[in-house]
Design a protein around this motif. Structure first.
Motif: not given
Length: 558
Positions: A259-267, A269-280, A462-467
């Motif tokens: 869920p922290g990755l969901y927050v980071a992405l919405a704010r 921070d696209f480094t969340a994608v790399e951190r998500a890949r680490a889960l695989l 703090g949803a940067t992309l939505l704003r």
């Protein structure tokens, strides 16, 4: 250890079983499986039948934690076959409980529960009560909840789970008690009672802490669930802090921090994608795959790459679909994320006059909405999904209409209402789409009111992309920004960055003070310059001072 130095009455197989339990309690699930397999291999031809059964049902339980359902079901059947039901024994009861649990999991994931599971479950409940084996009785009650109408979502199901919790607590069996608490929490989540979910999860985590079992499977999942509820309710700062703590404890490759990755992405921070890949990385993990799929699909959609969004969605669903062909409940959510990207593309192609390209996007969207409908109507357990699934379906229908013919006010009003059960971010995303639809229908006053509501929620989160998307829509639609909101042009996070810019902070220093990366700080600075029409950081600060966005004339630091 030499035989003379070993405790009396402790054979190698029993000791290995104890080691496997310790590994499971420490969260070393694959190690627990390996140790239990060693115990099974160590059984001789003349092994005691009760010990042989215990090894097999222990192995079955450990296999369930690593998503090896076929092997778990097979070993639980073997354990049950080794011990006769008469005379009654605690070993038979536990063998039956493990078989029923494996059958329930098979029915959820594969649609292939043993036809005799209910019969054996009811029989084992009677025997457990006769023998006074309260923890096994509790375990059986939890599993049998899944055979009731609406299962753990129903009041009857929750009452049964609370009875199981009390039995497990009375017997002192912490793992079974935590299983009951976990299912109570998930039942609340599935029925849309998010606020009721948090106390059950918190109680489970506290019980795990007192027992030294925080790394064991159910507390691990409860930590993820607690963070997911905080994310869903819009308590994003709390979620981000909890996710950072979870990552520090469990490492970057653990789904708990998802869920922290969901927050980071919405704010932003696209480094969340790399951190998500680490889960695989490493052995297949069902929830790791789910979390990574959500992040990667949504990131592709936010970047305006519909082809990658669809690829990511399909790859994730292929990985999560059972051998029996049962699609996961997350199908409806993943298809919506891909549909959003397809709809964005279709709208843009129509504006450019590329009707053929728009039709191709619409055709793919039609395929995906059918998947979403099937998923919401018949979840993994064969029953319609709860409020969350139905809300995602409403958004899927609205995105599909948008892809096929354009924004539709009624469809987006329905989707926004569906997310009112508690999902703050998705409700705001639907409200942004509603704003677009109202503009297309030339209902400008209503559009301005909805835009203001989106602005307030995006800034709160703090949803940067939505704003940013809202600001772009407001500019295109020439909607007025409320006069009382003089800082409305900037998001809450950008206002923080502007304040530090006025103090002469570098990107690195801004990142350190706001706990974001220098790269993310740089993105915020670029956005501020663009919104304020400034060519430099100094000019942006000067403009902000003249517009009253900064209280006093700043004095940059050395």
């Amino acid at each position: 250890v030499e035989a003379s130095g070993r405790p009396a009455g402790t054979d190698a197989v029993t000791l290995t079983l104890r080691a496997s339990a310790a590994a499971a309690h420490a969260g070393e699930l694959h190690r627990a499986v390996s140790l239990t397999r060693s115990a099974l291999a160590g059984l001789g031809q003349d092994a005691d039948l009760e010990l042989a059964a215990r090894v097999r049902y222990t192995l079955a339980g450990n296999l369930l934690t690593v998503d090896n359902l076929p092997a778990a079901l097979a070993h639980s059947r073997e354990a049950l076959a080794l011990i006769p039901a008469e005379p009654p024994s605690a070993t038979w009861v536990w063998a039956a409980a493990t078989y029923v649990m494996a059958s329930v999991m098979a029915s959820i994931r594969q649609g292939a529960a043993g036809e005799d599971a209910q019969r054996i479950g009811h029989q084992a409940l009677r025997v457990a009560e006769e023998l006074g084996v309260d923890d096994a009785r509790a375990d059986l009650l939890i599993s049998m909840t899944f055979h009731t109408h609406n299962k753990r979502r129903s009041p009857e199901g929750r009452k049964q789970l609370q009875e199981a919790r009390e039995l497990a607590r009375r017997s002192g069996n912490a793992p079974v008690e935590m299983r009951a608490l976990f299912n109570l929490a998930v039942g609340c989540f599935e029925s849309g009672d998010l606020e009721d979910c948090l106390p059950w999860a918190a109680e489970g985590l506290e019980r795990a802490r007192r027992s030294g079992l925080l790394s064991s499977p159910y507390p691990h999942e409860m930590r993820y669930l607690w963070l997911l509820v905080q994310y869903t309710l819009g308590n994003w700062d709390e979620c981000a802090r909890g996710a950072a703590e979870a990552a520090a404890q469990s490492g970057a490759g653990d789904y708990t921090a998802g869920p922290g990755l969901y927050v980071a992405l919405a704010r932003g921070d696209f480094t969340a994608v790399e951190r998500a890949r680490a889960l695989l990385e490493g052995p297949f993990d069902w929830i790791n795959t789910l979390v990574a799929g959500i992040v990667r699909t949504d990131a592709a959609a936010l970047r305006g790459d519909p082809d990658e969004a669809v690829r990511s969605m399909r790859h994730t669903l292929e990985s999560l679909t059972s051998e029996a062909g049962t699609a996961p409940d997350v199908t409806v959510r993943l298809t919506v994320l891909a549909l959003a990207a397809l709809a964005d593309s279709a709208v843009e192609l129509r504006l450019r006059g590329d009707e053929e390209g728009a039709r191709r996007r619409a055709a793919t969207a039609t395929e995906l909405v059918q998947q979403a409908r099937a998923s919401a109507a018949r979840g993994e357990d064969g029953t319609p999904q709860g409020p969350e699934g139905q809300a995602w379906l409403a958004r899927a229908e609205a995105e599909w209409v948008r892809a096929v013919s354009g924004p539709d006010v009624a469809a987006w009003e329905k989707a926004m209402t569906a997310f009112a059960y508690g999902d703050a971010y998705e409700r705001a995303r639907c409200r942004l789409r509603l704003t677009e639809a109202l503009l297309a229908a030339d209902r400008r006053e209503e559009a301005a009111a909805e835009a203001d509501a989106v602005r307030q929620e995006a800034d709160r989160l703090g949803a940067t992309l939505l704003r940013e998307r809202l600001d772009a829509l407001v500019r295109r639609g020439r909607l007025a920004v409320p006069a009382q909101d003089r800082t409305a042009v900037l998001t809450a996070r950008e206002q923080d960055v502007l304040r530090l810019l006025a103090l002469g902070r570098s990107n690195r220093q801004i990142g350190e003070e706001l706990f974001i990366s220098p790269k993310t700080a740089s993105v915020h600075v670029s956005n501020i310059l663009a919104k304020m029409g400034a060519a430099s950081r100094t000019e942006a600060v000067g403009v902000a001072y003249r517009q009253g966005l900064i209280a006093t004339e700043p004095t940059p630091s050395d």
